[in-house]
Design an enzyme around this catalytic site. Structure first.
Site, short mmCIF file in Angstrom:
data_model
loop_
_atom_site.label_atom_id
_atom_site.label_comp_id
_atom_site.label_asym_id
_atom_site.label_seq_id
_atom_site.Cartn_x
_atom_site.Cartn_y
_atom_site.Cartn_z
N VAL A 169 -3.69 11.04 3.37
CA VAL A 169 -3.05 11.13 3.13
C VAL A 169 -1.97 11.32 2.22
O VAL A 169 -2.32 10.49 0.83
CB VAL A 169 -2.11 9.20 3.75
CG1 VAL A 169 -0.83 9.52 3.70
CG2 VAL A 169 -2.04 9.12 5.18
N GLY A 207 1.63 -1.27 0.19
CA GLY A 207 -0.15 -0.28 0.19
C GLY A 207 0.89 1.16 -0.37
O GLY A 207 2.02 0.80 0.64
N ALA A 241 -2.28 -3.32 7.25
CA ALA A 241 -2.83 -3.06 6.15
C ALA A 241 -4.44 -3.71 6.76
O ALA A 241 -4.44 -3.58 8.03
CB ALA A 241 -2.11 -4.33 6.53
N SER A 242 -5.12 -3.00 5.83
CA SER A 242 -6.22 -2.67 5.72
C SER A 242 -7.00 -2.61 4.99
O SER A 242 -6.49 -1.64 4.00
CB SER A 242 -6.88 -1.88 6.52
OG SER A 242 -8.30 -1.90 7.88
N LYS A 294 -12.15 0.51 10.56
CA LYS A 294 -11.15 1.12 11.15
C LYS A 294 -11.73 0.99 12.76
O LYS A 294 -10.88 1.07 13.63
CB LYS A 294 -10.24 1.71 10.98
CG LYS A 294 -9.73 1.68 9.18
CD LYS A 294 -8.83 1.29 9.22
CE LYS A 294 -7.00 1.86 10.08
NZ LYS A 294 -6.47 0.22 10.33
N PRO A 342 -4.09 9.07 11.26
CA PRO A 342 -4.22 10.23 10.22
C PRO A 342 -5.29 10.90 9.72
O PRO A 342 -5.77 10.08 9.22
CB PRO A 342 -2.74 9.84 9.23
CG PRO A 342 -3.36 8.05 9.26
CD PRO A 342 -3.88 7.81 10.18
N ARG A 378 -16.77 22.01 15.90
CA ARG A 378 -15.96 22.10 17.44
C ARG A 378 -14.00 21.37 17.03
O ARG A 378 -14.14 20.95 15.47
CB ARG A 378 -16.07 21.05 18.66
CG ARG A 378 -16.78 19.38 17.96
CD ARG A 378 -17.35 18.53 19.36
NE ARG A 378 -17.65 18.03 19.12
CZ ARG A 378 -17.41 16.45 19.42
NH1 ARG A 378 -15.31 16.99 19.78
NH2 ARG A 378 -16.58 15.41 19.45
#
Length: 344
Positions: free
Chosen positions: A193, A17, A87-88, A163, A190, A142
């Site tokens: 990206v 990835g 990994a996902s 996730k 994150p 917020r």
């Protein structure tokens, strides 16, 4: 935790990835021994060929392992001191069945953690997402920090749900009696990206560029774009292995939150003279919602129209001394690399 890279082996999952590949490259550049997991021989070949453009990849080790299977994980972690789990599955469009993402994300993470604990791994760094922090809170204007969690009852994105469930399950494992060795964990969350691609592999972040630089839409929405440079994210992933103060904490990584129009303007200013017709005008909200009916990847944007929020990165800056790249440079660098690889 002071561990010399020259005598330390790190396992990176999901190295084919975008983030995993950058993580592997950075680790090798600073002297670590690295083993990566792959599912196929094709992935192994691609990783080796890509990294060979930047360094001697002959010492890189490969292990076959699949998030959906127990086989291979014990051998993958054997002899390593740290694991960086990236990994996902992360598809561009929403899957028909959310379990296509949830099962490998959650169950795969637990497979990695159980194998790591059994092999005496010191610390696992888990790549989570900002989507495990703020999703399900649309309209809450917020600042979000590491104490916030996605509201699964209101979560609209299968990836964010996968996730969130994976990170929750990971923390439950770390704090359970099953973690007999008291293995440590750090979660890194994150936003989108961005940054230079290392090969021509399409991934979810490249779709922002492809959609706009190929003028697939006539304009942009009144929405916010949050992102971090992959080089800054990888720096934190690697530091998170050994910095004592990071133990058993979450860290938000977000370098910029800008209007989507500013993103388009930066691309227009830097690439329109090279033949790219960048759509940099605001479209009415109604038009965005109509486009979302026909262009699936526009739906995520339509769901967040006029939402104003911020992310606190104070903890990342305090613990890691984090100083991210200027965000305009990140945008330009990614576009340049995608042009180089013929992706736009």
């Amino acid at each position: 935790m002071n561990t010399s890279p020259s005598i330390t082996k790190v396992l990176v999952t999901g190295a084919n990835g975008f983030i995993g590949l950058h993580t592997t490259l950075h680790l090798m550049q600073i002297g670590y021994y690295v083993r990566v997991t792959v599912r196929t021989e094709v992935h192994e070949k691609n990783i080796r060929e890509t990294l060979s453009r930047y360094l001697d990849a002959s010492k890189l080790e490969f292990a076959r392992a699949d998030l959906l299977k127990d086989d291979g994980w014990q051998g993958a972690v054997h002899g390593c001191e740290f694991v960086i789990h990236t990994a996902s599955p992360y598809p561009v469009e929403e899957p028909k069945d959310e379990n296509e993402l949830i099962i490998p994300a959650r169950d795969g993470t637990l497979r990695v953690l159980r194998a790591a604990q059994a092999e005496g791994i010191k610390r696992v760094v888990m790549l989570s997402t900002i989507g495990a922090v703020s999703d399900g809170h649309v309209g809450e204007n917020r600042t979000f920090d590491e104490t916030d969690w996605t509201d699964l009852k209101k979560c609209h994105h299968a990836y964010h749900k996968s996730k969130t469930l994976a990170e929750r399950a990971a923390w439950d494992f770390i704090h359970s009696a099953e973690n007999k060795s008291k293995m440590e964990m750090v979660a890194i969350n994150p936003s989108n990206v961005f940054g230079p691609v290392l090969d021509n592999h399409y991934h979810t972040a490249t779709e922002w560029y492809r959609t706009i630089m190929r003028a697939e839409v006539p304009g942009v929405a009144r929405t916010q774009l949050d992102f971090v440079d992959v080089r800054d994210l990888v720096d934190i992933l690697v530091k998170a292995m050994t910095v004592p103060e990071a133990v058993n904490k979450r860290f938000i990584c977000n370098a910029a939150s800008i209007p989507l129009l500013e993103f388009a303007d930066i691309l227009q200013q830097n690439f329109s003279n090279r033949g790219y017709r960048i759509p940099n005008r605001i479209l009415p909200n109604l038009m965005i919602r109509l486009l979302a009916l026909f262009i699936p990847k526009v739906k995520n944007v339509a769901d967040e129209l006029n939402w104003k929020y911020t992310f606190s990165t104070e903890q990342s800056r305090l613990v890691f001394g984090w100083q991210p790249h200027p965000y305009k440079q990140t945008i330009i660098d990614m576009a340049e690399s995608m042009i180089q690889y013929g992706m736009v």
